[in-house]
Write a protein that holds these residues in place. Structure first.
Motif, mmCIF file in Angstrom:
data_model
loop_
_atom_site.group_PDB
_atom_site.id
_atom_site.type_symbol
_atom_site.label_atom_id
_atom_site.label_comp_id
_atom_site.label_asym_id
_atom_site.label_seq_id
_atom_site.Cartn_x
_atom_site.Cartn_y
_atom_site.Cartn_z
ATOM 1 N N ALA A 165 0.829 -1.211 0.000
ATOM 2 C CA ALA A 165 0.000 0.000 0.000
ATOM 3 C C ALA A 165 0.859 1.255 0.000
ATOM 4 C CB ALA A 165 -0.989 -0.036 1.153
ATOM 5 N N TRP A 166 0.535 2.217 0.878
ATOM 6 C CA TRP A 166 1.262 3.492 0.813
ATOM 7 C C TRP A 166 2.718 3.376 1.225
ATOM 8 C CZ3 TRP A 166 2.879 4.793 5.619
ATOM 9 C CH2 TRP A 166 2.046 4.522 6.717
ATOM 10 N N LEU A 167 3.084 2.338 1.964
ATOM 11 C CA LEU A 167 4.517 2.155 2.257
ATOM 12 C C LEU A 167 5.270 1.867 0.961
ATOM 13 C CD1 LEU A 167 4.530 0.047 5.537
ATOM 14 C CD2 LEU A 167 5.372 2.376 5.238
ATOM 15 N N ARG A 168 4.719 0.986 0.139
ATOM 16 C CA ARG A 168 5.337 0.657 -1.144
ATOM 17 C C ARG A 168 5.462 1.910 -2.014
ATOM 18 N NH1 ARG A 168 1.809 -3.215 -3.378
ATOM 19 N NH2 ARG A 168 0.567 -1.456 -4.030
ATOM 20 N N GLU A 169 4.408 2.705 -2.032
ATOM 21 C CA GLU A 169 4.409 3.920 -2.852
ATOM 22 C C GLU A 169 5.425 4.941 -2.350
ATOM 23 O OE1 GLU A 169 0.345 5.157 -2.778
ATOM 24 O OE2 GLU A 169 -0.327 3.327 -3.761
ATOM 25 N N ARG A 170 5.479 5.150 -1.059
ATOM 26 C CA ARG A 170 6.409 6.142 -0.500
ATOM 27 C C ARG A 170 7.867 5.718 -0.622
ATOM 28 N NH1 ARG A 170 3.074 8.068 4.914
ATOM 29 N NH2 ARG A 170 1.294 8.866 3.747
ATOM 30 N N ILE B 12 11.765 -1.754 12.099
ATOM 31 C CA ILE B 12 11.171 -0.532 11.557
ATOM 32 C C ILE B 12 12.060 0.663 11.870
ATOM 33 C CG2 ILE B 12 9.208 1.054 11.748
ATOM 34 C CD1 ILE B 12 7.453 -1.501 12.153
ATOM 35 N N ASP B 13 12.536 0.751 13.102
ATOM 36 C CA ASP B 13 13.436 1.853 13.481
ATOM 37 C C ASP B 13 14.706 1.837 12.638
ATOM 38 O OD1 ASP B 13 11.647 2.678 15.429
ATOM 39 O OD2 ASP B 13 12.741 1.727 17.080
ATOM 40 N N TRP B 14 15.277 0.670 12.452
ATOM 41 C CA TRP B 14 16.507 0.529 11.670
ATOM 42 C C TRP B 14 16.270 0.914 10.214
ATOM 43 C CZ3 TRP B 14 17.941 -3.357 7.976
ATOM 44 C CH2 TRP B 14 19.294 -3.334 7.624
ATOM 45 N N LEU B 15 15.162 0.444 9.643
ATOM 46 C CA LEU B 15 14.834 0.791 8.263
ATOM 47 C C LEU B 15 14.613 2.294 8.108
ATOM 48 C CD1 LEU B 15 12.393 -2.143 7.456
ATOM 49 C CD2 LEU B 15 14.653 -1.767 6.416
ATOM 50 N N ALA B 16 13.983 2.904 9.111
ATOM 51 C CA ALA B 16 13.695 4.342 9.065
ATOM 52 C C ALA B 16 14.967 5.175 8.992
ATOM 53 C CB ALA B 16 12.866 4.756 10.270
ATOM 54 N N ARG C 205 1.595 -2.080 10.505
ATOM 55 C CA ARG C 205 1.322 -3.461 10.891
ATOM 56 C C ARG C 205 2.375 -4.344 10.239
ATOM 57 N NH1 ARG C 205 -0.869 -0.811 14.088
ATOM 58 N NH2 ARG C 205 -3.098 -0.483 14.257
ATOM 59 N N ALA C 206 2.491 -5.570 10.747
ATOM 60 C CA ALA C 206 3.521 -6.468 10.233
ATOM 61 C C ALA C 206 3.045 -7.914 10.234
ATOM 62 C CB ALA C 206 4.786 -6.346 11.078
ATOM 63 N N ALA D 271 12.460 -15.346 7.620
ATOM 64 C CA ALA D 271 12.847 -15.240 6.215
ATOM 65 C C ALA D 271 12.208 -14.018 5.563
ATOM 66 C CB ALA D 271 12.445 -16.498 5.461
ATOM 67 N N THR D 272 10.972 -13.701 5.997
ATOM 68 C CA THR D 272 10.227 -12.605 5.387
ATOM 69 C C THR D 272 9.480 -11.808 6.442
ATOM 70 O OG1 THR D 272 9.866 -13.952 3.419
ATOM 71 C CG2 THR D 272 8.471 -12.023 3.660
ATOM 72 N N VAL D 273 9.545 -10.491 6.324
ATOM 73 C CA VAL D 273 8.740 -9.588 7.150
ATOM 74 C C VAL D 273 7.974 -8.686 6.196
ATOM 75 C CG1 VAL D 273 8.740 -7.754 8.884
ATOM 76 C CG2 VAL D 273 10.381 -9.635 9.070
ATOM 77 N N ALA D 274 6.651 -8.699 6.317
ATOM 78 C CA ALA D 274 5.803 -7.840 5.506
ATOM 79 C C ALA D 274 5.378 -6.645 6.352
ATOM 80 C CB ALA D 274 4.572 -8.597 5.024
ATOM 81 N N LEU D 275 5.436 -5.460 5.781
ATOM 82 C CA LEU D 275 5.052 -4.236 6.477
ATOM 83 C C LEU D 275 3.944 -3.560 5.674
ATOM 84 C CD1 LEU D 275 8.602 -2.916 7.390
ATOM 85 C CD2 LEU D 275 7.015 -4.159 8.861
#
Length: 83
Positions: free
Chosen positions: A7-12, A33-37, A54-55, A72-76
């Motif tokens: 959704a908007w995470l992918r777009e941003r 999330i903090d590390w990715l940010a 959400r995750a 293996a996978t984390v979806a956000l």
């Protein structure tokens, strides 16, 4: 570990997914999330309201305190509504 964005995470972030190798101190979804940010300006803006994100870890819904050890996978994704 593969990170999937929806959704908007992918777009941003202008990406559907990415492979990452978080450092050892990144142990939970919230830490991730903090590390990715911190990775770039787009991520800083996308994750600005972390509490809304959400995750799912390996296909199972997870909260920000959920461990990512061995995942293996984390979806956000943003909050979802039904209808």
């Amino acid at each position: 570990m593969k990170i999937l964005y929806f959704a908007w995470l992918r777009e941003r972030l202008n990406r559907n997914e990415e492979d990452v190798a978080p450092p050892a101190e990144v142990t939970t979804v919230g830490d991730l999330i903090d590390w990715l940010a911190e990775s770039d300006e787009a991520a800083t803006l996308a994750f600005e309201k972390r509490h809304l994100i959400r995750a799912a870890v390996d296909g199972r819904l997870a909260n920000h305190q959920t461990s990512i050890a061995g995942a293996a996978t984390v979806a956000l994704f943003p909050p979802m509504t039904g209808g």
